[in-house]
Design an enzyme around this catalytic site. Structure first.
Site, PDB file in Angstrom:
ATOM      1  N   GLN A 103       1.016  -1.019   0.095  1.00 41.63           N
ATOM      2  CA  GLN A 103      -0.284  -0.054  -0.020  1.00 41.63           C
ATOM      3  C   GLN A 103       0.979   1.282  -0.179  1.00 41.63           C
ATOM      4  OE1 GLN A 103      -3.633  -0.420   3.230  1.00 41.63           O
ATOM      5  NE2 GLN A 103      -1.939  -2.119   3.908  1.00 41.63           N
ATOM      6  N   ASP A 106       6.331   4.360  -1.701  1.00 44.90           N
ATOM      7  CA  ASP A 106       7.624   4.456  -1.387  1.00 44.90           C
ATOM      8  C   ASP A 106       9.187   4.169  -1.600  1.00 44.90           C
ATOM      9  OD1 ASP A 106       7.633   3.788   1.277  1.00 44.90           O
ATOM     10  OD2 ASP A 106       8.393   2.518   0.005  1.00 44.90           O
ATOM     11  N   HIS A 121      -1.610   1.445  -3.591  1.00 50.29           N
ATOM     12  CA  HIS A 121      -2.104   2.827  -3.819  1.00 50.29           C
ATOM     13  C   HIS A 121      -1.045   3.809  -5.236  1.00 50.29           C
ATOM     14  CE1 HIS A 121      -4.328   2.129   0.096  1.00 50.29           C
ATOM     15  NE2 HIS A 121      -4.179   1.611  -0.914  1.00 50.29           N
ATOM     16  N   CYS A 149       0.717  20.671 -17.453  1.00 49.41           N
ATOM     17  CA  CYS A 149       0.929  19.562 -18.781  1.00 49.41           C
ATOM     18  C   CYS A 149       0.675  20.766 -19.804  1.00 49.41           C
ATOM     19  CB  CYS A 149      -0.339  18.620 -19.283  1.00 49.41           C
ATOM     20  SG  CYS A 149      -0.374  17.459 -20.326  1.00 49.41           S
ATOM     21  N   GLY A 188       3.009  -5.082   8.888  1.00 48.73           N
ATOM     22  CA  GLY A 188       2.987  -3.167   9.105  1.00 48.73           C
ATOM     23  C   GLY A 188       1.885  -2.600   8.894  1.00 48.73           C
ATOM     24  N   THR A 189       0.629  -2.841   8.463  1.00 52.86           N
ATOM     25  CA  THR A 189      -0.763  -2.088   8.584  1.00 52.86           C
ATOM     26  C   THR A 189      -1.654  -2.228   9.317  1.00 52.86           C
ATOM     27  OG1 THR A 189      -1.934  -2.095   6.739  1.00 52.86           O
ATOM     28  CG2 THR A 189      -1.935  -4.187   7.168  1.00 52.86           C
ATOM     29  N   ASN A 214       3.492  -6.788  13.485  1.00 49.32           N
ATOM     30  CA  ASN A 214       2.539  -5.835  14.031  1.00 49.32           C
ATOM     31  C   ASN A 214       3.873  -5.257  15.041  1.00 49.32           C
ATOM     32  OD1 ASN A 214       1.097  -3.736  14.189  1.00 49.32           O
ATOM     33  ND2 ASN A 214       0.106  -3.625  12.445  1.00 49.32           N
ATOM     34  N   ALA A 232       8.801  -4.988  12.204  1.00 50.49           N
ATOM     35  CA  ALA A 232       9.384  -5.872  11.127  1.00 50.49           C
ATOM     36  C   ALA A 232      10.689  -6.071  10.717  1.00 50.49           C
ATOM     37  CB  ALA A 232       8.534  -4.850  10.320  1.00 50.49           C
TER      38      ALA A 232
HETATM   39  C1  BV8 Z   1     -11.674   3.581  -3.759  1.00 45.89           C
HETATM   40  C2  BV8 Z   1      -3.087   7.702  -0.616  1.00 45.89           C
HETATM   41  C3  BV8 Z   1     -13.442   2.926  -4.470  1.00 45.89           C
HETATM   42  C4  BV8 Z   1      -1.949   7.194  -0.913  1.00 45.89           C
HETATM   43  C5  BV8 Z   1      -4.287   6.323   0.923  1.00 45.89           C
HETATM   44  C6  BV8 Z   1     -14.955  -0.240   1.411  1.00 45.89           C
HETATM   45  C7  BV8 Z   1     -14.902  -0.760   0.053  1.00 45.89           C
HETATM   46  C8  BV8 Z   1     -13.961  -0.058  -0.988  1.00 45.89           C
HETATM   47  C9  BV8 Z   1     -13.629   1.446  -0.252  1.00 45.89           C
HETATM   48  C10 BV8 Z   1     -14.185   1.723   0.736  1.00 45.89           C
HETATM   49  C11 BV8 Z   1     -14.683   1.080   2.204  1.00 45.89           C
HETATM   50  N1  BV8 Z   1     -14.452   1.186   3.116  1.00 45.89           N
HETATM   51  C12 BV8 Z   1     -13.883   2.641   3.287  1.00 45.89           C
HETATM   52  C13 BV8 Z   1     -13.560   2.555   2.137  1.00 45.89           C
HETATM   53  C14 BV8 Z   1     -13.413   4.291   1.464  1.00 45.89           C
HETATM   54  C15 BV8 Z   1     -12.218   4.166   1.294  1.00 45.89           C
HETATM   55  C16 BV8 Z   1     -11.694   3.753   2.879  1.00 45.89           C
HETATM   56  O1  BV8 Z   1     -11.315   2.644   2.839  1.00 45.89           O
HETATM   57  N2  BV8 Z   1     -11.423   4.873   4.070  1.00 45.89           N
HETATM   58  C17 BV8 Z   1     -10.707   4.184   5.017  1.00 45.89           C
HETATM   59  C18 BV8 Z   1     -10.197   4.956   5.827  1.00 45.89           C
HETATM   60  C19 BV8 Z   1     -12.566   3.225   5.705  1.00 45.89           C
HETATM   61  N3  BV8 Z   1     -11.274   4.047   0.420  1.00 45.89           N
HETATM   62  C20 BV8 Z   1     -11.440   3.505  -0.889  1.00 45.89           C
HETATM   63  O2  BV8 Z   1     -10.885   5.560  -0.403  1.00 45.89           O
HETATM   64  C21 BV8 Z   1     -10.196   3.862  -1.379  1.00 45.89           C
HETATM   65  N4  BV8 Z   1     -10.914   3.499  -2.720  1.00 45.89           N
HETATM   66  O3  BV8 Z   1     -12.351   2.536  -2.415  1.00 45.89           O
HETATM   67  O4  BV8 Z   1     -12.437   3.365  -4.402  1.00 45.89           O
HETATM   68  C22 BV8 Z   1     -14.862   3.541  -4.779  1.00 45.89           C
HETATM   69  C23 BV8 Z   1     -14.731   5.077  -6.058  1.00 45.89           C
HETATM   70  C24 BV8 Z   1     -15.671   5.330  -5.771  1.00 45.89           C
HETATM   71  C25 BV8 Z   1     -16.527   5.673  -4.563  1.00 45.89           C
HETATM   72  C26 BV8 Z   1     -17.154   4.862  -3.418  1.00 45.89           C
HETATM   73  C27 BV8 Z   1     -16.194   4.140  -3.602  1.00 45.89           C
HETATM   74  C28 BV8 Z   1      -8.558   4.205  -1.465  1.00 45.89           C
HETATM   75  C29 BV8 Z   1      -7.879   3.920  -0.265  1.00 45.89           C
HETATM   76  C30 BV8 Z   1      -6.569   4.393  -0.982  1.00 45.89           C
HETATM   77  C31 BV8 Z   1      -6.388   5.794  -0.086  1.00 45.89           C
HETATM   78  N5  BV8 Z   1      -5.078   6.332  -0.692  1.00 45.89           N
HETATM   79  N6  BV8 Z   1      -2.990   6.754   0.500  1.00 45.89           N
HETATM   80  C32 BV8 Z   1      -0.692   8.432   0.013  1.00 45.89           C
HETATM   81  O5  BV8 Z   1      -0.758  10.140   0.147  1.00 45.89           O
HETATM   82  O6  BV8 Z   1      -0.412   7.776   1.088  1.00 45.89           O
HETATM   83  S1  BV8 Z   1      -4.343   5.783   2.326  1.00 45.89           S
HETATM   84  C33 BV8 Z   1      -3.172   5.098   3.204  1.00 45.89           C
HETATM   85  O7  BV8 Z   1      -4.039   4.263   4.089  1.00 45.89           O
HETATM   86  C34 BV8 Z   1      -2.016   5.693   2.754  1.00 45.89           C
HETATM   87  O8  BV8 Z   1      -1.804   4.295   0.699  1.00 45.89           O
HETATM   88  C35 BV8 Z   1      -1.518   3.723   3.460  1.00 45.89           C
HETATM   89  O9  BV8 Z   1      -0.574   2.942   2.934  1.00 45.89           O
HETATM   90  C36 BV8 Z   1      -3.085   3.165   3.749  1.00 45.89           C
HETATM   91  C37 BV8 Z   1      -3.779   2.429   5.177  1.00 45.89           C
HETATM   92  O10 BV8 Z   1      -2.567   3.011   6.053  1.00 45.89           O
HETATM   93  P1  BV8 Z   1      -1.321   1.775   6.538  1.00 45.89           P
HETATM   94  O11 BV8 Z   1      -0.427   1.648   5.502  1.00 45.89           O
HETATM   95  O12 BV8 Z   1      -2.085   0.395   7.355  1.00 45.89           O
HETATM   96  O13 BV8 Z   1      -0.693   2.890   7.603  1.00 45.89           O
HETATM   97  P2  BV8 Z   1      -1.449   2.885   9.353  1.00 45.89           P
HETATM   98  O14 BV8 Z   1      -0.356   4.167   9.788  1.00 45.89           O
HETATM   99  O15 BV8 Z   1      -2.600   2.763   8.934  1.00 45.89           O
HETATM  100  O16 BV8 Z   1      -0.986   1.915  10.003  1.00 45.89           O
HETATM  101  C38 BV8 Z   1       0.737   1.258  10.279  1.00 45.89           C
HETATM  102  C39 BV8 Z   1       0.783   0.242  10.712  1.00 45.89           C
HETATM  103  O17 BV8 Z   1       1.737  -0.562  11.511  1.00 45.89           O
HETATM  104  C40 BV8 Z   1       0.384  -0.083  12.499  1.00 45.89           C
HETATM  105  O18 BV8 Z   1      -0.386  -0.867  12.569  1.00 45.89           O
HETATM  106  C41 BV8 Z   1       0.838  -0.099  13.263  1.00 45.89           C
HETATM  107  O19 BV8 Z   1       1.143  -0.610  14.483  1.00 45.89           O
HETATM  108  C42 BV8 Z   1       2.471  -0.571  12.037  1.00 45.89           C
HETATM  109  N7  BV8 Z   1       3.472  -0.771  12.702  1.00 45.89           N
HETATM  110  C43 BV8 Z   1       3.865   0.877  13.036  1.00 45.89           C
HETATM  111  N8  BV8 Z   1       5.651   0.603  12.817  1.00 45.89           N
HETATM  112  C44 BV8 Z   1       5.783  -0.412  12.636  1.00 45.89           C
HETATM  113  C45 BV8 Z   1       4.372  -1.196  12.102  1.00 45.89           C
HETATM  114  N9  BV8 Z   1       4.681  -2.388  12.256  1.00 45.89           N
HETATM  115  C46 BV8 Z   1       5.576  -3.455  11.853  1.00 45.89           C
HETATM  116  N10 BV8 Z   1       7.414  -2.955  12.517  1.00 45.89           N
HETATM  117  C47 BV8 Z   1       6.881  -1.544  12.763  1.00 45.89           C
HETATM  118  N11 BV8 Z   1       8.612  -0.824  12.794  1.00 45.89           N
HETATM  119 ZN    ZN Z   2      -2.371  17.039 -20.307  1.00 43.63          ZN
END
Ligand code: BV8
Ligand code: ZN
Length: 241
Positions: A103, A106, A121, A149, A188-189, A214, A232
């Site tokens: 996801q 980077d 993503h 553009c 890590g998600t 995680n 990780a």
């Molecule tokens: C879409 C942009 C269709 C790029 C991001 C059901 C079905 C479909 C859609 C939805 C649905 N329910 C809700 C939705 C809408 C929405 C959604 O999911 N919302 C959530 C918040 C409820 N989904 C969408 O909009 C998606 N599109 O569905 O299109 C559609 C079209 C039109 C109309 C309707 C539907 C698009 C989703 C993508 C959004 N873009 N980012 C950028 O700028 O980066 S999301 C963002 O969250 C990033 O991409 C990231 O990758 C993603 C997930 O986050 P994580 O990677 O998990 O990061 P997070 O910080 O949350 O967690 C980190 C974890 O690591 C933690 O657990 C932590 O404990 C752990 N950790 C920390 N350190 C360590 C570690 N683990 C191990 N070792 C360590 N050292």
């Molecule tokens: Zn163009």
């Protein structure tokens, strides 16, 4: 030897497996110095995703959205893959079918040497015109403000914003990989963003062995066959040992 406890069940499973998927999120890049989204230091804590990672926010204020991505790009360019990324790349030496489904935007899995990578993503190194979709993947020029553009359209980062569809080919290939996998690592998600997080349930339903890595419990801990709670960058190399 690290203090990671590998159960005999896990050791048997990994020794009889061939097809491995690593489904990764921001947590795998945390040890590279890239902030996560929802953790304690999470970037979404200060900013709301709706305000930045969505198309309308970009149309309303492209300068602000670009400032945010350029800030993140700077952090990413100053960062390097960590032991977790390298361990995943090294799995390719021992298993003939290793797929990374990330996801993250980077590029660190590619820089660590992984070969089969699906980017759900997008990728912060790529950009395109919102009008004609021409790609602009070289360094952009911000001297006149937000880059445009040749056709006059605004250029945007090639990342998937909220409410936008994921690249169909990447999602489709990821679903196929999840279904055929013997082991599905979830690394890590927070597994709250869909449809990406749905891949864990797809793998589970298809009979894959779910391995969570995680630092804390998540939404999918309850369906994991085993959870390794630790960083990780420490857990993944220990599993390879
Ligand atoms: C879409 C942009 C269709 C790029 C991001 C059901 C079905 C479909 C859609 C939805 C649905 N329910 C809700 C939705 C809408 C929405 C959604 O999911 N919302 C959530 C918040 C409820 N989904 C969408 O909009 C998606 N599109 O569905 O299109 C559609 C079209 C039109 C109309 C309707 C539907 C698009 C989703 C993508 C959004 N873009 N980012 C950028 O700028 O980066 S999301 C963002 O969250 C990033 O991409 C990231 O990758 C993603 C997930 O986050 P994580 O990677 O998990 O990061 P997070 O910080 O949350 O967690 C980190 C974890 O690591 C933690 O657990 C932590 O404990 C752990 N950790 C920390 N350190 C360590 C570690 N683990 C191990 N070792 C360590 N050292
Ligand atoms: Zn163009």
């Amino acid at each position: 030897m690290s203090d990671i406890k590998l159960t005999s069940d896990f050791i048997n499973k990994i020794s009889e497996s061939e097809k491995i998927v690593f489904f990764t999120g921001a947590g795998i890049s945390a040890e590279s110095g890239i902030p996560t989204f929802r953790g304690k230091d999470g970037i979404w804590n200060k900013l709301k995703p709706e305000e930045l990672a969505n198309f309308n926010a970009f149309l309303r204020n492209p300068k602000m959205v670009w400032e945010w991505y350029n800030h993140r790009k700077k952090i990413i360019h100053e960062s390097k893959p960590n032991a977790g990324h390298f361990a995943i790349a090294e799995f390719e030496k021992y298993f003939d079918d290793v797929v990374v489904v990330t996801q993250n935007i980077d590029n660190l899995h590619r820089r660590a040497g992984s070969n089969k990578i699906y980017e759900l993503h997008g990728n912060i190194e790529r950009n395109y015109c919102i009008n004609c979709r021409t790609s602009y993947n070289e360094e952009l020029d911000f001297s006149e403000g937000v880059p445009k553009c040749k056709c006059g359209g605004l250029i945007r980062p090639d990342v998937v914003w909220f409410g936008e569809f994921l690249p169909a080919d990447q999602l489709e290939e990821s679903e196929k990989a999840a279904i055929r996998s013997d082991i599905f690592f979830v690394v890590g998600t927070s597994a709250v963003v869909y449809p990406a997080a749905g891949l864990v349930y797809t793998a589970k339903r298809a009979g894959s062995y779910i391995v969570e890595v995680n630092i804390e419990e998540t939404e999918i801990s309850s369906i994991s066959d085993i959870s390794f709670f630790g960083e990780a960058g420490k857990v993944l190399p220990a599993i390879l040992e």
